[in-house]
Motif scaffolding. Sequence first.
Motif, short mmCIF file in Angstrom:
data_model
loop_
_atom_site.label_atom_id
_atom_site.label_comp_id
_atom_site.label_asym_id
_atom_site.label_seq_id
_atom_site.Cartn_x
_atom_site.Cartn_y
_atom_site.Cartn_z
N LEU A 382 -98.17 5.37 -38.73
CA LEU A 382 -99.09 5.98 -39.56
C LEU A 382 -99.80 7.17 -39.18
CD1 LEU A 382 -97.09 4.77 -42.84
CD2 LEU A 382 -96.10 6.00 -41.09
N TYR A 383 -101.01 7.18 -38.63
CA TYR A 383 -101.55 7.68 -38.56
C TYR A 383 -102.09 9.26 -37.94
CZ TYR A 383 -106.71 9.07 -37.31
OH TYR A 383 -108.29 9.67 -37.24
N VAL A 384 -100.94 9.44 -37.19
CA VAL A 384 -100.20 10.85 -36.89
C VAL A 384 -99.67 11.67 -37.92
CG1 VAL A 384 -99.46 12.31 -35.05
CG2 VAL A 384 -100.90 10.92 -34.58
N PRO A 385 -98.13 10.66 -37.62
CA PRO A 385 -97.41 11.68 -39.23
C PRO A 385 -97.95 11.77 -40.40
CG PRO A 385 -96.36 9.02 -38.22
CD PRO A 385 -97.83 9.40 -37.28
N SER A 386 -99.26 10.65 -41.27
CA SER A 386 -99.63 11.47 -41.64
C SER A 386 -100.98 12.55 -42.05
CB SER A 386 -100.85 10.57 -42.27
OG SER A 386 -102.57 10.46 -41.62
N MET A 387 -101.06 13.69 -41.19
CA MET A 387 -100.87 14.38 -40.79
C MET A 387 -100.42 15.74 -41.26
SD MET A 387 -102.81 14.70 -36.92
CE MET A 387 -104.19 12.99 -36.20
N GLY A 388 -99.01 15.19 -40.79
CA GLY A 388 -97.75 16.15 -41.45
C GLY A 388 -97.94 15.92 -42.80
N PHE A 389 -97.77 14.56 -43.53
CA PHE A 389 -97.67 14.64 -44.95
C PHE A 389 -98.91 15.21 -45.87
CE2 PHE A 389 -99.53 12.59 -48.55
CZ PHE A 389 -98.28 12.27 -48.98
N CYS A 390 -100.11 15.25 -45.27
CA CYS A 390 -101.16 16.17 -45.66
C CYS A 390 -101.17 17.44 -45.84
CB CYS A 390 -102.73 15.46 -45.48
SG CYS A 390 -103.38 13.97 -45.26
N ILE A 391 -100.68 17.99 -44.79
CA ILE A 391 -99.97 19.49 -44.73
C ILE A 391 -99.61 20.15 -46.01
CG2 ILE A 391 -99.00 21.59 -43.29
CD1 ILE A 391 -101.04 20.41 -40.91
N LEU A 392 -98.48 19.16 -46.14
CA LEU A 392 -96.76 18.76 -47.00
C LEU A 392 -97.76 19.64 -48.70
CD1 LEU A 392 -93.76 17.07 -45.84
CD2 LEU A 392 -94.17 19.89 -46.41
N VAL A 393 -98.80 18.17 -48.33
CA VAL A 393 -99.26 18.05 -50.11
C VAL A 393 -100.71 19.29 -50.42
CG1 VAL A 393 -100.45 16.29 -51.34
CG2 VAL A 393 -99.45 15.65 -49.63
N ALA A 394 -101.27 19.96 -48.93
CA ALA A 394 -101.88 20.69 -49.33
C ALA A 394 -101.20 22.44 -49.37
CB ALA A 394 -103.17 20.55 -47.83
N HIS A 395 -100.13 22.38 -48.48
CA HIS A 395 -99.44 23.50 -49.13
C HIS A 395 -98.83 23.69 -50.49
CE1 HIS A 395 -97.10 27.30 -47.70
NE2 HIS A 395 -95.82 26.12 -48.56
N GLY A 396 -97.88 22.44 -50.75
CA GLY A 396 -97.87 22.13 -52.65
C GLY A 396 -98.82 22.19 -53.29
N TRP A 397 -99.98 21.36 -52.60
CA TRP A 397 -100.71 21.89 -54.12
C TRP A 397 -101.19 23.30 -54.13
CZ3 TRP A 397 -106.09 24.10 -52.49
CH2 TRP A 397 -106.58 23.99 -54.40
N LYS A 398 -101.48 24.42 -53.13
CA LYS A 398 -101.83 25.68 -53.04
C LYS A 398 -100.89 26.40 -53.84
CE LYS A 398 -101.24 29.55 -49.58
NZ LYS A 398 -100.80 29.91 -48.59
N LYS A 399 -99.67 26.41 -53.31
CA LYS A 399 -98.52 26.73 -54.52
C LYS A 399 -99.05 26.82 -56.08
CE LYS A 399 -95.74 28.16 -51.11
NZ LYS A 399 -95.05 29.74 -51.34
N LEU A 400 -98.88 25.39 -56.30
CA LEU A 400 -99.11 25.27 -57.66
C LEU A 400 -100.32 25.51 -58.24
CD1 LEU A 400 -98.22 21.35 -57.76
CD2 LEU A 400 -96.68 23.36 -58.04
#
Length: 919
Positions: A382-400
Motif C-alpha cells: 500500500l506504499y504507492v497506493p497511499s500516495m493517491g489516498f494522501c492526495i485525496l485527503v489533502a484535496h478534501g482538506w483544502k475544500k474544507l
Amino acid sequence: LLEKMADVSLKEAALIVGVVAACYWNSLFCGFVFDDVSAILDNKDLHPSTPLKNLFQNDFWGTPMSEERSHKSYRPLTVLTFRLNYLFSELNAVSYHFLNLVFHVVVCIVFLKVCKLFLDNRSSVVASLLFAVHPIHTEAVTGVVGRAELLSSIFFLAAFLSYTKSKGPDNTIVWTPIAVTVFLVAVATLCKEQGITVVGICCVYEVFIAQGYTLPTLLDTAVQILRGKGSIPFSMLQTLLKLIVLMFSTLLLVVVRVQVIQSQLPVFTRFDNPAAVSPSPARQLTFNYLLPVNAWLLLNPSELCCDWTMGTIPLVESLLDVRNVATLTFFCFLGALIVFSLRHPGDSSKTVLMALCLIVLPFIPASNLFFPVGFVVAERVLYVPSMGFCILVAHGWKKLSNKSVLRKISWVCLAAVLFTHALKTLHRNWDWESEYTLFMSALKVNKNNAKLWNNVGHALENEKNFERALQFFIQATQVQPDDIGAHMNVGRTYKNLNKTKEAEESYMIAKSLMPQIIPGKKYAARVAPNHLNVYINLANLIRANESRLEEADQLYRQAISMRPDFKQAYISRGELLLKMNKPLKAKEAYLRALELDRTNADLWYNLAIVYIELKDPTEALKNFNRALELNPAHKLALFNSALLMQESGDARLRPEAKQRLLHYVKEEPQDANGYFNLGMLAMDDKKDMEAEAWMKKAIRLQPNFRSALFNLALLYSQTSKELMALPVLEDLLRYYPDHTKGLILKGDILMNQKKDIVGAKMCFEKILELDPKNVQGKHNLCVVYFEERDLIKAEKCLVETLALAPHEEYIQRHLNIVRSKIASLGAVEQSSLPSEGTVAAEEKKNSFQNLKEIKSEKKTTQSTVDNNKEHSKNKKLTEKNSVDKETPKKSTKEIKDIEKKRVAALKRLEEIERILNGE
C-alpha cells in the motif's frame, strides 16, 4: 532527479526531513526480522564472493529463477543496494535501516513535487507530510525488505515527472522525456514489479490532463468517427502515437519479465492465500472484500499486522455475509469518484482522477485480478497506493479549509491526524525491534493466524527456550489443524527436547496431511516445496536408531520419487549411505545433487568426504579445493583439506596446509582443533618452539584437550625438557587416568630423569591393570624389576612379555641379556652387573613406538540446510523452514589408516640398554 525537484524549496525539504527523522529515528535500533532473514541474512547474493551476474539470474531471495521453489520476484537493483550495504557494513542492521530512512525521505520529497502538479503549494505539503508519517508505511520503511517499495517508488515518480515534460509548444511531442520515462520505468520494474504500472498513470495523464479530454468528449468523437461524420483530430493522433510508444515499450518489458520467470508462476499454497484455491463464489466474494479491508487500513491504521495470511480474514462464502455490505459501499464510493473525475472538466476532477490512478493502478498486481499472489493483505504494497489516498485527503482538506466556518476545525483535525499518525508510526517501529516483539504484536491483532503462532515459536526457539516455543507451535496446530509446517515445528521442538517418540508422532501427523499422489498430475505443483522436508526430518530422526537405517533410506527415496530435483533429499541420503558404509551409493547421491547445483560448496565438500571413505585422498583433495574455489571461507573444507595434506606426508604440501589452518583459525578462533593441527605441522617441520606455542594455545582454549596435552608432553620429552613434561602429563592423567601412552611416558621420565622407581612402577602396573596384554607396559615393568635387582622376576616378566609378542626381537635380546646375567653371577651374587654387548640400533624403534598422537576427529559431511525453522514468509515459506539440522557427527571410520604413525624414538631405550648391559 534534482532538476525535477527544482521548485521544492529548501524549507519544505528540511521540514520533510525533520518529520521523517522524528518518526523513524528508532527504526535504526531494529534488527533483521521476518522476511529480512531470507533476503539479507541467508542471501548469498549479498556476499562479494558471489558474481554480480547472479543478481540478474536469481530472485529477490537468492534462489535461481529457473527453480520451481523460486518466488519469481525479480528485483536485482534492490538486491544490489543490499550488496552495497554488505560491502560497507556486512550485516550491521543499522546501515540497512538508515538507507531505508534516506530513501523514504527522497520518496516524500519527489512526491511533494508530483503533488504540486495537481494541488496548491499548501495542500501539496499537507499530502507529503501525511505520506511521510502514515503508519501503514512502517513495514516498507522499518522492514529492510520494504526497500523494494522505496526504490521502485523513487523511479516510479521520476518516470511520471519525466513524462509530464513530453508535451511541447503547440501540443508537439518531445521525445527525450518519453525515452527517459521508458528507461525509468524499466529501472523501477527492476526494483519491484509494480513499477511498470506507472505507464498506465502516464496514459491517463496524457489523455485527461495533458490533452484535457473528458469521457463525454471522447465518446462523442468516437461516435462521430464511427458514423463517418468526422476524422480523428491531429492532436488526438499525436496522443495516440505517444500512447502507442508507451504501450509498446510496456509490452516489451512484460515480455522480458515473462522470459525471466520462464513463463512459470510461483507455487503458493492454500495457507498463503486461502481464497485463491477456494471455489466460486467464495473466491470472488473474498477477493472483492479485501479491497475495502485495504482501504480501511489507509483510513484507520490503528491495528497493523505483519502477516495477514492463513485464517486472518475468514473467507466470505455466502452472499448473505454481512461483510458484503462493506464491499458494496466501497465500490459505490469508488464508482462515484470515477464518474466525477471522468465526466466533469476542471482542476478538482483532474486531481481526483490522478489520485484514483495512484490508488488503483499500482495496487492491481497485488489484487489477485490477473494472477494469485502469496498473501491475503500486505501493508507494504500500500506504499504507492497511499500516495493517491494522501492526495485525496489533502484535496478534501483544502475544500474544507477554504470554507470560513470549517477553517479552524479543519486545521485542528489535520494537526490531530498528523500527530496521532506520527505517534503511531514511532510506536509501531518498536514492534520491528526483534522477531519476538513483531510477532507478539501481530498476535494482539490476530489470533487466528497459525503462522504467527509458529513465528513466535521460532523466535523463542532461537533463544533456546524450547519449552515455551513448543506451547506456541502446539497452539498453531490447534488454530490450523491441517497446517503441515506447524506439525513439523512441533516435531522438531520435541526432538530438541530429546523426546524422540513425541517428535516421530508429530512428523507422522504432518506426513499424513501431505496431498496424495494423483497419476498424471505434477506433485510439486500442489504442495509447498518445504513441506516435502517432512520426509527428510522424519528420516533424520529415525536414522539415529541403527536398526532403522533402511527405513530412513526409504523415506529419502520417497521424497526423491515425488520430486526428482529435491536436492536436499540427495544430500541427506548421501550422509545416511555413508553411515551405512555404502560410499559408492553415497557418491552417486552427491553426484546427482551436483547435477542440480554445481555451485554448492557444501556438496563438493561432502563428495570429498566420500572419497576419503573410498581411500582416494587425491580425489578428496580435488573436491575440497573445488569447495574452496566456490567458498574460500568454507571452514570444514579448510580444516579437512589441511589435515589431508598433512597426512599425505608430502613436505611440499605443508606450507599450503599451514595457510589453510591459519585461515581456519581466523574463521574459528575458539576452535582448539585448528591450533592443535598447526602445532602438529610445526612438529613435522621440526619447529619446536612454534609447535609448543600452538599446543599451549589449544590447551588454553580446551584445558582437557587429550591429544594436545600428550603431544606437548612428548615435545618436551623429545627436546630434553622432560621435567617440563611432567606437569603436563599430570594434567592429562587427571582428565584421562587410563591414557596408556601418557602413563608410559610419565613412567619413563620418572625412572630415567627423576630416578623414581616406585612412581615408574606404579605407572606401568596401572597400564597392565587397564590392559594386561600391553606389550610396552609389560616390557617396561620388566625393566623396573631389573632396576630393582630382581633378575629372577625380570626374567619371568620378560618370558611372559615374549609370549605376548613372540616376533619382537628386542624382547628376546633383553631376555638373553638377563639370563646371561643370572648365569654369570650365580644365584647368590646379583649386586654387580658386568657389561654386555649393546642392543642393535633397530631395536630402539620398538620400545616406545607410536607415542605421538593425532587427533583424528574428521569432521563429517555438511548439510546445506542451515536452519530448520519454518519462518513463515510471504515469499519464501520453504527451504529454511523444516529440515532438521543434524548435530555434526564423527566420521564413520576414524582416519588412522590415513594418518602416518609417528615414531618417537625416546631416549628411554638407550637407558634400558645401559641398565641391561650393566654400564
